[in-house]
Design a protein around this motif. Structure first.
Motif, PDB file in Angstrom:
ATOM      1  N   LEU A  38       0.828  -1.204   0.000  1.00 28.16           N
ATOM      2  CA  LEU A  38       0.000   0.000   0.000  1.00 28.16           C
ATOM      3  C   LEU A  38       0.866   1.260   0.000  1.00 28.16           C
ATOM      4  O   LEU A  38       0.557   2.234  -0.694  1.00 28.16           O
ATOM      5  CB  LEU A  38      -0.926   0.003   1.218  1.00 28.16           C
ATOM      6  N   TYR A  39       1.934   1.237   0.775  1.00 33.01           N
ATOM      7  CA  TYR A  39       2.841   2.396   0.781  1.00 33.01           C
ATOM      8  C   TYR A  39       3.434   2.609  -0.608  1.00 33.01           C
ATOM      9  O   TYR A  39       3.447   3.740  -1.123  1.00 33.01           O
ATOM     10  CB  TYR A  39       3.961   2.197   1.800  1.00 33.01           C
ATOM     11  N   ASN A  40       3.923   1.542  -1.215  1.00 29.63           N
ATOM     12  CA  ASN A  40       4.538   1.665  -2.538  1.00 29.63           C
ATOM     13  C   ASN A  40       3.528   2.144  -3.579  1.00 29.63           C
ATOM     14  O   ASN A  40       3.845   2.976  -4.437  1.00 29.63           O
ATOM     15  CB  ASN A  40       5.138   0.323  -2.964  1.00 29.63           C
ATOM     16  N   ALA A  41       2.299   1.616  -3.502  1.00 23.40           N
ATOM     17  CA  ALA A  41       1.268   2.025  -4.459  1.00 23.40           C
ATOM     18  C   ALA A  41       0.903   3.494  -4.271  1.00 23.40           C
ATOM     19  O   ALA A  41       0.704   4.232  -5.244  1.00 23.40           O
ATOM     20  CB  ALA A  41       0.026   1.146  -4.299  1.00 23.40           C
ATOM     21  N   THR A  42       0.817   3.932  -3.017  1.00 22.06           N
ATOM     22  CA  THR A  42       0.479   5.323  -2.729  1.00 22.06           C
ATOM     23  C   THR A  42       1.582   6.263  -3.197  1.00 22.06           C
ATOM     24  O   THR A  42       1.317   7.284  -3.852  1.00 22.06           O
ATOM     25  CB  THR A  42       0.236   5.514  -1.222  1.00 22.06           C
ATOM     26  N   TYR A  43       2.819   5.925  -2.884  1.00 24.23           N
ATOM     27  CA  TYR A  43       3.938   6.793  -3.272  1.00 24.23           C
ATOM     28  C   TYR A  43       4.070   6.854  -4.796  1.00 24.23           C
ATOM     29  O   TYR A  43       4.321   7.916  -5.367  1.00 24.23           O
ATOM     30  CB  TYR A  43       5.241   6.286  -2.654  1.00 24.23           C
ATOM     31  N   ARG A  44       3.871   5.722  -5.441  1.00 32.59           N
ATOM     32  CA  ARG A  44       3.944   5.691  -6.909  1.00 32.59           C
ATOM     33  C   ARG A  44       2.831   6.539  -7.518  1.00 32.59           C
ATOM     34  O   ARG A  44       3.043   7.255  -8.502  1.00 32.59           O
ATOM     35  CB  ARG A  44       3.844   4.247  -7.395  1.00 32.59           C
ATOM     36  N   ILE A 119       1.259   8.710   6.583  1.00 30.56           N
ATOM     37  CA  ILE A 119       0.397   7.738   5.924  1.00 30.56           C
ATOM     38  C   ILE A 119      -0.105   6.750   6.966  1.00 30.56           C
ATOM     39  O   ILE A 119       0.640   6.347   7.867  1.00 30.56           O
ATOM     40  CB  ILE A 119       1.149   7.011   4.781  1.00 30.56           C
ATOM     41  N   ALA A 120      -1.372   6.393   6.885  1.00 36.00           N
ATOM     42  CA  ALA A 120      -1.976   5.397   7.767  1.00 36.00           C
ATOM     43  C   ALA A 120      -2.740   4.401   6.903  1.00 36.00           C
ATOM     44  O   ALA A 120      -3.141   4.715   5.773  1.00 36.00           O
ATOM     45  CB  ALA A 120      -2.905   6.057   8.783  1.00 36.00           C
ATOM     46  N   TYR A 121      -2.950   3.204   7.444  1.00 33.25           N
ATOM     47  CA  TYR A 121      -3.535   2.118   6.670  1.00 33.25           C
ATOM     48  C   TYR A 121      -4.828   1.642   7.311  1.00 33.25           C
ATOM     49  O   TYR A 121      -4.913   1.474   8.527  1.00 33.25           O
ATOM     50  CB  TYR A 121      -2.552   0.944   6.567  1.00 33.25           C
ATOM     51  N   ASP A 122      -5.833   1.417   6.474  1.00 41.31           N
ATOM     52  CA  ASP A 122      -7.077   0.835   6.947  1.00 41.31           C
ATOM     53  C   ASP A 122      -6.818  -0.613   7.358  1.00 41.31           C
ATOM     54  O   ASP A 122      -6.024  -1.319   6.733  1.00 41.31           O
ATOM     55  CB  ASP A 122      -8.130   0.893   5.839  1.00 41.31           C
TER      56      ASP A 122
END
Length: 277
Positions: A38-44, A119-122
């Motif tokens: 999720l972090y990688n997808a968000t940053y990308r 960044i926070a994750y559901d």
């Protein structure tokens, strides 16, 4: 070797527990892998807002949209800019608001760089909640607080966000800046909104309407019936004139119109598309 009843019971418990652990999808190590993706997808995704990628995605060069946007569609909103229930609107606003339009000098609000502040994750869905600072071409900064929904392949399918203090950051400060906004609207309308898309008979009529018939407004109310809303839509007209020319006109195209507070509470859940972890 014979095992006692209690030894058999312990062995059975261990085997059952191990089997459950193997099948349980949300062990801590699996969660960490999901959060990393999720972090990688968000940053990308945020990186795709920078030139030249943003323009490539906006115009779908070499089918690049398929690398970022979910095939199931896209919807979203960013307040106070607007609400975008369809893929073409959600895509156009997401990239068109911050990306230099081809064959036109770079927009003042195009993003040059960004800082991912947090960044926070559901816990249940492929959703991230992010705060990032966008550094604009004008050496100004805007803070976005946004929730982003991803499909099973970690591609964007929905977003719901807000911009902090856009009026304080972007509003015209002088009469000259006010006039520049009006002239930009009329120049774009005259250049791209021709034939059946024409909104004003000439540039003078356009300027007269914008000066006398509607308020200047503010970027804090950038989706209402004012000049600022129409100025915002000059970013999108060159790419999608058939959709956005009417937004510059006297009617506001059903977009640059005054809305009540109930409008914002009666919207769909833009994050409902998120895949379950």
């Amino acid at each position: 070797m014979k095992l006692s009843f209690w030894q058999l019971l312990v062995c059975l418990f261990i085997l059952m527990h191990f089997g459950q652990c193997q099948k349980w999808p949300n062990l801590p190590q699996n969660k960490n892998k999901i959060y990393e993706r999720l972090y990688n997808a968000t940053y990308r995704l945020l990186s795709s807002l920078l030139a030249p990628t943003c323009s490539q995605v906006l115009y779908n060069d070499n089918n690049i949209q398929s690398e970022y946007i979910s095939p199931q569609g896209l919807s979203g909103r960013v307040l106070p800019i607007g609400t975008f229930p369809s893929t073409i609107l959600a895509l156009g606003y997401f990239y068109g608001s911050v990306c230099p339009t081809r064959n036109i000098s770079a927009e003042e609000n195009s993003i040059q760089a960004f800082d991912l502040v947090r960044i926070a994750y559901d816990e249940k869905y492929l959703i991230t909640h992010v705060e990032f600072i966008a550094h604009l071409r004008t050496n100004r900064r805007l803070t976005f607080i946004t929730s982003i929904a991803f499909d099973k392949d970690y591609k964007l399918c929905g977003y719901d966000g807000q911009i902090r203090n856009p009026g304080l950051t972007l509003d015209p400060r002088t009469d000259e800046e006010h006039e520049i906004k009006i002239n930009t609207i009329c120049n774009i309308e005259q250049r791209y909104c021709t034939g059946t898309l024409q909104q004003y008979s000439n540039s003078s009529d356009c300027q007269q309407f914008l000066r006398t018939k509607i308020p200047l407004g503010s970027f804090d109310r950038a989706d209402q019936g004012n000049v600022i809303c129409r100025f915002m839509h000059t970013f999108y007209v060159p790419s999608f004139p058939s959709i956005h020319c009417s937004d510059l006109g006297p009617t506001g195209g059903g977009v640059c119109i005054d809305k009540t507070v109930d409008f914002y509470y009666n919207q769909t859940n833009f994050l409902a598309c998120a895949h379950t972890q």
